[in-house]
Scaffold this motif. Structure first.
Motif, PDB file in Angstrom:
ATOM      1  N   SER A 174      -6.075   8.335   0.426  1.00 50.80           N
ATOM      2  CA  SER A 174      -5.675   7.896   1.767  1.00 50.80           C
ATOM      3  C   SER A 174      -5.642   9.039   2.771  1.00 50.80           C
ATOM      4  N   GLY A 175      -5.826  10.269   2.291  1.00 49.29           N
ATOM      5  CA  GLY A 175      -5.760  11.386   3.225  1.00 49.29           C
ATOM      6  C   GLY A 175      -6.390  12.635   2.647  1.00 49.29           C
ATOM      7  N   THR A 176      -6.296  13.718   3.405  1.00 46.96           N
ATOM      8  CA  THR A 176      -6.918  14.975   2.981  1.00 46.96           C
ATOM      9  C   THR A 176      -6.161  15.590   1.798  1.00 46.96           C
ATOM     10  N   LEU A 177      -6.916  16.315   0.978  1.00 48.51           N
ATOM     11  CA  LEU A 177      -6.387  16.816  -0.291  1.00 48.51           C
ATOM     12  C   LEU A 177      -5.606  18.123  -0.124  1.00 48.51           C
ATOM     13  N   GLY A 178      -4.441  18.162  -0.743  1.00 47.43           N
ATOM     14  CA  GLY A 178      -3.751  19.429  -0.970  1.00 47.43           C
ATOM     15  C   GLY A 178      -2.992  20.000   0.196  1.00 47.43           C
ATOM     16  N   THR A 205       5.304   3.492   2.472  1.00 45.24           N
ATOM     17  CA  THR A 205       5.510   2.042   2.367  1.00 45.24           C
ATOM     18  C   THR A 205       4.651   1.250   3.355  1.00 45.24           C
ATOM     19  N   ASP A 206       4.683   1.642   4.604  1.00 42.63           N
ATOM     20  CA  ASP A 206       3.960   0.889   5.639  1.00 42.63           C
ATOM     21  C   ASP A 206       2.446   0.994   5.472  1.00 42.63           C
ATOM     22  N   LEU A 207       1.987   2.129   4.966  1.00 48.94           N
ATOM     23  CA  LEU A 207       0.561   2.285   4.714  1.00 48.94           C
ATOM     24  C   LEU A 207       0.110   1.352   3.580  1.00 48.94           C
ATOM     25  N   ILE A 208       1.001   1.182   2.610  1.00 50.94           N
ATOM     26  CA  ILE A 208       0.662   0.407   1.410  1.00 50.94           C
ATOM     27  C   ILE A 208       0.804  -1.099   1.634  1.00 50.94           C
ATOM     28  N   ALA A 209       1.788  -1.491   2.452  1.00 47.06           N
ATOM     29  CA  ALA A 209       2.131  -2.924   2.566  1.00 47.06           C
ATOM     30  C   ALA A 209       0.928  -3.848   2.792  1.00 47.06           C
ATOM     31  N   PRO A 210      -0.005  -3.522   3.727  1.00 41.69           N
ATOM     32  CA  PRO A 210      -1.121  -4.462   3.966  1.00 41.69           C
ATOM     33  C   PRO A 210      -2.048  -4.615   2.759  1.00 41.69           C
ATOM     34  N   ASN A 275      -0.063  11.245  -0.041  1.00 42.00           N
ATOM     35  CA  ASN A 275      -1.481  10.929  -0.213  1.00 42.00           C
ATOM     36  C   ASN A 275      -1.651  10.018  -1.428  1.00 42.00           C
ATOM     37  N   LEU A 276      -2.243   8.873  -1.193  1.00 42.56           N
ATOM     38  CA  LEU A 276      -2.466   7.903  -2.264  1.00 42.56           C
ATOM     39  C   LEU A 276      -3.804   8.126  -2.943  1.00 42.56           C
ATOM     40  N   VAL A 277      -3.840   7.928  -4.242  1.00 44.86           N
ATOM     41  CA  VAL A 277      -5.093   7.746  -4.956  1.00 44.86           C
ATOM     42  C   VAL A 277      -5.130   6.272  -5.360  1.00 44.86           C
ATOM     43  N   LEU A 278      -6.202   5.585  -4.984  1.00 46.86           N
ATOM     44  CA  LEU A 278      -6.293   4.142  -5.207  1.00 46.86           C
ATOM     45  C   LEU A 278      -7.510   3.822  -6.052  1.00 46.86           C
ATOM     46  N   VAL A 279      -7.368   2.846  -6.932  1.00 46.97           N
ATOM     47  CA  VAL A 279      -8.507   2.317  -7.663  1.00 46.97           C
ATOM     48  C   VAL A 279      -8.663   0.855  -7.272  1.00 46.97           C
ATOM     49  N   VAL A 280      -9.821   0.528  -6.687  1.00 47.43           N
ATOM     50  CA  VAL A 280     -10.032  -0.835  -6.179  1.00 47.43           C
ATOM     51  C   VAL A 280     -11.410  -1.315  -6.612  1.00 47.43           C
ATOM     52  N   SER A 281     -11.574  -2.613  -6.645  1.00 45.11           N
ATOM     53  CA  SER A 281     -12.881  -3.159  -7.028  1.00 45.11           C
ATOM     54  C   SER A 281     -13.923  -2.805  -5.969  1.00 45.11           C
ATOM     55  N   GLU A 282     -15.188  -2.840  -6.373  1.00 41.57           N
ATOM     56  CA  GLU A 282     -16.275  -2.563  -5.421  1.00 41.57           C
ATOM     57  C   GLU A 282     -16.174  -3.508  -4.219  1.00 41.57           C
ATOM     58  N   GLN A 283     -15.817  -4.781  -4.495  1.00 36.74           N
ATOM     59  CA  GLN A 283     -15.731  -5.787  -3.437  1.00 36.74           C
ATOM     60  C   GLN A 283     -14.602  -5.479  -2.451  1.00 36.74           C
ATOM     61  N   ALA A 284     -13.541  -4.866  -2.951  1.00 34.38           N
ATOM     62  CA  ALA A 284     -12.368  -4.624  -2.092  1.00 34.38           C
ATOM     63  C   ALA A 284     -12.483  -3.324  -1.301  1.00 34.38           C
ATOM     64  N   GLU A 285     -13.449  -2.483  -1.665  1.00 34.96           N
ATOM     65  CA  GLU A 285     -13.483  -1.116  -1.124  1.00 34.96           C
ATOM     66  C   GLU A 285     -13.393  -1.060   0.409  1.00 34.96           C
ATOM     67  N   GLN A 286     -14.255  -1.824   1.086  1.00 35.82           N
ATOM     68  CA  GLN A 286     -14.301  -1.701   2.546  1.00 35.82           C
ATOM     69  C   GLN A 286     -13.038  -2.240   3.210  1.00 35.82           C
ATOM     70  N   LEU A 297      -1.211   7.300   8.954  1.00 38.24           N
ATOM     71  CA  LEU A 297      -1.165   8.105   7.724  1.00 38.24           C
ATOM     72  C   LEU A 297      -2.420   7.954   6.868  1.00 38.24           C
ATOM     73  N   GLY A 298      -3.294   7.001   7.238  1.00 38.20           N
ATOM     74  CA  GLY A 298      -4.479   6.759   6.422  1.00 38.20           C
ATOM     75  C   GLY A 298      -5.791   7.023   7.150  1.00 38.20           C
TER      76      GLY A 298
END
Lengths: 337, 337
Positions: A174-178, A205-210, A275-286, A297-298
């Motif tokens: 969700s953001g720049t590393l380190g 929290t607010d970044l994740i909620a949607p 900073n979030l690391v997310l794993v999502v399906s190919e369909q959900a990526e966009q 924050l994202g």
């Protein structure tokens, strides 16, 4: 009130009562704390309105130095634990807070930290409902340690877990590393590299909620010590799958890249605190990228790689040359969070 | 595994994974820990079967020395937090556990502490479901600190609170005063006073459970640092009533009395770690005493005084001469729990 912490402040006697009355209770301003029972009491009916599972987590914070650009140990203690709840899909609701103070700590430092905690918790809608203070003699702790434990509620039917990672899923950040790690390193080692390094410490929290509304979100973690690399290895181990990351896709701020090149370190191993690391399906990526980027924050959210069949974590270079990305035995920097 | 803790064990890298795999996960043996998510997840429906309110509490443990007759910092970290839940009437169910380790701590000491925690939690039916480990460099902490936060559920219609204390209520204790404090003092100051001093450190859930059926139980606390005296002052402040204690009714072991007389200290100020202070109606007094005494941990239960109209805490001597019982500014002994 004296201007430094003394052993009496941790004694259960009048000095401790005074610290409660004059600092903790007014700053955290929560009715459960005002009750002065040995435990907070929270209605299960109220919790059940939000979902069907309690999320429960803890972290201790021992960062050195206590204050840094972008936050302090107090903001960290609220953000870190809130984020460990939020990545399950839960709304962080309540925190406990345990202080271990070194005799001689300036009261002004403690006050500043407590006010930071109160401010970030208030802004994130999190209540600090129970706590504890211990004081140890000079030299038995380094200034100030904080433990927070948190509870929140996970909405019904939301099942984010590393167990659900599938081959061909996309890996996003969700953001720049380190940013956090580089900020602390710069401060502590007096590198004086750049003036625009700031910890990314924030409640997510607010970044994740949607994201709860998007089908195909499989797993989330926030990258703290060990950096994004540690999370990738956790995901690979839990799913028994592999992960391939593209070096040229990694969002890294120029200042952080500079520190890494100077010291021969890897931004992937640097701590973040927002900073979030997310794993999502190919369909959900966009849809996920769009949702993340619509929040301040994202804004630097990016896809950095994908899940593969093979059981290792690989970094693909710009010219298609890959290498195994090891999980280091130790992090480059102790006391980072 | 090396034989001492190194900074790498707190790094988020492979050394930390190994500590998890080889020590914490097997010892605590909980399915939530095995999931290796950043948070434990607990069904709200399961919790709601036990009652209608969550109790939530935390304590940090910094005791010196780590090991003492009757327990160690690990047993203390489970008992103390469990008891802070149990005195609300809740059944303690789940603990978080945050370790702060000093570089150089012998792994054997950590293992011994972890095994103590696991044993006492298992025996009390408490699950350790989430945790965190930090390591600080040598000299930045004294060996080992533990924070535990706990959650439990309070049965419906059970309302134990210092707010419910009434004039003429009776003040009871479930055991002898100051056993824990005297044990630690004897050990630390090398008084060598007596061989039969043992901390009273114990989980009190089973001692407390039968009291839920007795009408007229108003408030319970466990007396830890600050001793029974600190609790009496908390009760007096919360209820805006007074408390009168009779010196000749105080149950005190001869060895503890000896230490107090030698050093000019008051057993009422000495810490316990398995001793309840109860406020019950006059009508409930005998039923509560009988229930307490029928349990091995409550065999020395006694009425020690009563609630009065005036807003102070008084100690009545053997010849009817009373005096105000002050809450000391500081406890006689730092790092007692």
């Amino acid at each position: 009130m004296n201007d430094v912490i003394s052993l009496a402040h941790g004694s259960g006697g009048r000095a401790m009562q005074r610290l409660l009355d004059e600092l903790f209770l007014p700053a955290f301003a929560d009715p459960e704390l005002q009750m002065r029972e040995d435990q907070a009491r929270i209605s299960l009916d109220t919790l059940a309105l939000q979902g069907d599972r309690l999320a429960f987590t803890t972290d201790s914070y021992v960062i050195d130095p206590l204050f840094f650009p972008g936050g302090d140990i107090g903001t960290l203690a609220v953000c870190g634990t809130a984020n460990d709840l939020a990545v399950s899909g839960a709304t962080p609701g309540y925190l406990s807070c345990g202080f271990i103070l070194e005799e001689g700590l300036p009261l002004a430092d403690l006050e500043r930290v407590v006010r930071s905690m109160a401010a970030v918790a208030h802004q994130a809608g999190i209540r600090i409902v129970t706590g504890d203070t211990k004081v140890v003699q000079r030299g038995a702790a380094d200034k100030l340690f904080i433990n927070t434990a948190g509870i929140g509620v996970i909405p019904r039917r939301l099942e984010w877990s590393a167990q659900h990672i599938q081959p061909d899923d996309r890996i996003l950040v969700s953001g720049t590393l380190g940013d956090h790690g580089a900020t602390i390193l710069n401060l502590r080692e007096k590198l004086g590299m750049s003036l625009d390094l700031t910890s990314d410490c924030a409640v997510l929290t607010d970044l994740i909620a949607p994201l709860r509304q998007i089908a195909g979100v499989h797993a989330l973690r926030d990258a703290t010590r060990g950096g994004v690399n540690a999370i990738l290895h956790e995901f690979a181990a839990a799913s028994r799958l592999g992960i391939s990351i593209s070096e040229c896709l990694l969002p890294i701020k120029p200042a952080v890249r500079g520190i890494c090149e100077l010291l021969g370190l890897e931004a992937l191993n640097f701590a973040n605190e927002g900073n979030l690391v997310l794993v999502v399906s190919e369909q959900a990526e966009q849809a996920v990228l769009a949702a993340l980027r619509s929040h301040p924050l994202g804004r630097d959210a990016a896809t950095i790689g994908r899940v593969t069949g093979r059981g290792d974590v690989r970094l693909e270079g710009a010219y298609g040359v890959g290498r195994l990305l090891d999980l280091p035995y130790a992090e480059p920097l102790p006391r980072i969070c």
